[in-house]
Motif scaffolding. Structure first.
Motif, short mmCIF file in Angstrom:
data_model
loop_
_atom_site.label_atom_id
_atom_site.label_comp_id
_atom_site.label_asym_id
_atom_site.label_seq_id
_atom_site.Cartn_x
_atom_site.Cartn_y
_atom_site.Cartn_z
N TRP A 1 0.86 -1.24 0.02
CA TRP A 1 0.19 -0.06 0.01
C TRP A 1 0.86 1.53 0.02
O TRP A 1 1.64 1.45 0.78
N TYR B 1 2.23 0.45 4.06
CA TYR B 1 1.93 -0.90 4.60
C TYR B 1 2.52 -1.99 3.60
O TYR B 1 2.56 -1.71 2.30
N THR C 1 -2.12 0.97 10.70
CA THR C 1 -2.47 0.31 9.44
C THR C 1 -2.70 -1.01 9.74
O THR C 1 -1.50 -1.85 10.40
N SER C 2 -3.45 -1.94 9.02
CA SER C 2 -3.32 -3.44 9.20
C SER C 2 -4.23 -3.82 7.92
O SER C 2 -5.10 -3.32 7.49
N LEU C 3 -3.98 -5.12 7.83
CA LEU C 3 -4.75 -5.94 6.79
C LEU C 3 -5.78 -6.78 7.45
O LEU C 3 -5.61 -7.33 8.80
N THR D 1 -7.39 -7.98 0.31
CA THR D 1 -6.32 -7.19 0.51
C THR D 1 -6.61 -5.73 1.09
O THR D 1 -5.70 -4.76 0.89
N LEU E 1 -7.25 -2.44 3.39
CA LEU E 1 -6.37 -1.74 4.28
C LEU E 1 -7.08 -1.06 5.40
O LEU E 1 -8.24 -0.29 4.86
N CYS F 1 -3.03 0.16 -4.22
CA CYS F 1 -2.85 -1.10 -3.67
C CYS F 1 -2.19 -2.04 -4.70
O CYS F 1 -2.85 -2.26 -5.80
#
Length: 238
Positions: free
Chosen positions: A62, A75, A95-97, A107, A109, A124
């Protein structure tokens, strides 16, 4: 020429190889309309693989295309692990998936505690051994600033100095001073400052002549988000 069971075996191998090769081809999809986020909220930037193949052995990046840090990322998830190297500092811990969804090609975010500097175009980017694709998503951030603070900075010979200030806006707002009849006062351009989270503080000093009413209005507005706040101040006569 191969015939019989051996011929069938070879045919199945060729078919299996064809299907396997085809399965690694994918598209990356996301929203076509901008995502509008309110400062302080959590948002999701949707991104999906089509078909919904497992992503776990791939890499996803990202990126913020409008960031000043061109060599750093928002990310990265690579072959089953999060990569923190070269992550933009302001995104750390925010930030995280959805790791439980990676096996279904999700995928997207999650970005928490949105701030003004998060506004921009996000890419992305997904890459496998044999294919890659990406999609760009626009994020707009809105924030309504604080209550206007007006102060008297001095008076002399029938003139007064007034200061109006408001903080925490996004995008950058406009500020005007008005007299009791709603006519704009000449004050020059306002002073605007941007903090490390991307929020704007606007302030303006004006010198006015004392009147019978001594009523003046400070107005701060932001046309893109259609927001306007104002305060009227009455300065008692000496």
């Amino acid at each position: 020429m191969v015939t019989g069971p051996d011929s069938l075996y070879v045919t199945l191998l060729i078919l299996l190889h064809s299907l396997t090769s085809e399965s690694v081809k994918f598209q990356v999809l996301g929203p076509t309309e901008p995502i509008v986020a309110v400062a302080g909220d959590d948002i999701i930037l949707p991104c999906y693989l089509k078909p919904n193949i497992s992503f776990e052995d791939m890499r996803v990046d990202w990126l913020n295309l409008d960031s000043d840090f061109k060599d750093e990322r928002v990310y990265r998830y690579d072959n089953g692990r999060i990569v923190y190297d070269n992550q933009i500092r302001s995104y750390r811990g925010r930030t995280s998936l959805f790791t439980e969804e990676l096996g279904r090609g999700n995928t997207s975010l999650k970005l928490t505690r949105v701030q003004g500097s998060d506004e921009g175009r996000y890419k992305c980017f997904v890459k496998s051994k044999d294919d890659y694709d990406d999609v760009t998503i626009q994020v707009l951030v809105t924030a309504i600033g604080s209550k206007l603070v007006v102060s008297l900075e001095g008076r002399k010979d029938g003139e007064m100095g007034l200061l109006c200030e408001s903080e925490g806006w996004h995008p950058e707002p406009d500020l005007v001073w008005l007299d009791s009849k709603g006519v704009s006062l000449s004050a020059g351009p306002p002073k605007v400052q941007r903090d490390y989270e991307g929020f704007y503080t606007v302030k303006q000093h004006v010198i006015v002549q004392e009147t019978d009413t001594n009523l003046f209005t400070c107005r701060v507005s932001q046309s893109r988000i259609n927001e306007e706040v104002e305060t009227e101040v009455h300065i008692p006569s000496e």
